[in-house]
Enzyme design. Sequence first.
Site, mmCIF file in Angstrom:
data_model
loop_
_atom_site.group_PDB
_atom_site.id
_atom_site.type_symbol
_atom_site.label_atom_id
_atom_site.label_comp_id
_atom_site.label_asym_id
_atom_site.label_seq_id
_atom_site.Cartn_x
_atom_site.Cartn_y
_atom_site.Cartn_z
ATOM 1 N N LYS A 75 5.946 5.413 -1.260
ATOM 2 C CA LYS A 75 6.765 6.238 -0.364
ATOM 3 C C LYS A 75 8.246 6.164 -0.719
ATOM 4 O O LYS A 75 9.024 6.986 -0.236
ATOM 5 C CB LYS A 75 6.532 5.844 1.098
ATOM 6 C CG LYS A 75 5.185 6.338 1.600
ATOM 7 C CD LYS A 75 4.992 6.061 3.067
ATOM 8 C CE LYS A 75 3.665 6.626 3.567
ATOM 9 N NZ LYS A 75 3.452 6.320 4.988
ATOM 10 N N HIS B 137 -6.315 3.810 -0.495
ATOM 11 C CA HIS B 137 -6.273 3.666 0.965
ATOM 12 C C HIS B 137 -6.331 4.989 1.731
ATOM 13 O O HIS B 137 -6.509 4.980 2.946
ATOM 14 C CB HIS B 137 -5.084 2.802 1.417
ATOM 15 C CG HIS B 137 -3.735 3.401 1.258
ATOM 16 N ND1 HIS B 137 -3.090 3.485 0.046
ATOM 17 C CD2 HIS B 137 -2.891 3.915 2.173
ATOM 18 C CE1 HIS B 137 -1.903 4.035 0.224
ATOM 19 N NE2 HIS B 137 -1.763 4.315 1.509
ATOM 20 N N HIS C 209 2.669 9.972 -2.626
ATOM 21 C CA HIS C 209 3.034 8.550 -2.585
ATOM 22 C C HIS C 209 1.965 7.670 -3.213
ATOM 23 O O HIS C 209 2.279 6.589 -3.720
ATOM 24 C CB HIS C 209 3.359 8.092 -1.155
ATOM 25 C CG HIS C 209 2.194 7.695 -0.312
ATOM 26 N ND1 HIS C 209 1.423 8.598 0.380
ATOM 27 C CD2 HIS C 209 1.667 6.467 -0.044
ATOM 28 C CE1 HIS C 209 0.484 7.949 1.042
ATOM 29 N NE2 HIS C 209 0.604 6.651 0.804
ATOM 30 N N HIS D 78 0.802 -1.224 0.000
ATOM 31 C CA HIS D 78 0.000 0.000 0.000
ATOM 32 C C HIS D 78 0.834 1.273 0.000
ATOM 33 O O HIS D 78 0.443 2.266 -0.595
ATOM 34 C CB HIS D 78 -1.006 0.000 1.154
ATOM 35 C CG HIS D 78 -0.409 0.178 2.510
ATOM 36 N ND1 HIS D 78 0.215 -0.843 3.178
ATOM 37 C CD2 HIS D 78 -0.352 1.263 3.320
ATOM 38 C CE1 HIS D 78 0.632 -0.399 4.345
ATOM 39 N NE2 HIS D 78 0.309 0.876 4.468
#
Length: 171
Positions: free
Chosen positions: A38, A87, A63, A34
């Site tokens: 990053k 998310h 990200h 997820h």
Amino acid sequence: QHNYRVTIYAVRLAEALGLPASAIRPLIKGAMLHDVGKIGIPDAILRKPARLTDAEFREMQGHVQHGRDIAAQAAWLGDAVDVISGHHEQFDGSGYDHGRAGDEIPLAARLFAVVDVFDALISRRPYKEPLGFEQTMELLEAERGRHFDPAILDAFRGIARELFDRTAASG
């Protein structure tokens, strides 16, 4: 260890919701990956021990797009994109990065949002100490219908204590 914990939580929640294995397999990939985007965010932002500035937060939001770009490079990750991309969406449409609301947000992403925030709250982070179970559940409940899908939050409530006890016991 965050990725491992949220993957376990997500599977347990999916099972509590009665989702079939065909829906759980892509959820596992999405949960593990997820935050893969990053990798494109500077460490100074990722490890900052204080609140992010508005500019830093906007950069951190990137990200999600970085994650989509990474997943697009491998066909086998196509079914993980719902979680990678969604998310940070919120049930009321106030999330990012598309501002989707309600059922417009893929089920896997709505489910994952609950477990991701749960783990963030109960875990030590560079900028905060872990919260206890009751305080964590109160904060999640306060976001019912705004950040979180109420039906998913209801299912999570039934498994949350056991997940917390196992996580807290493991250190």
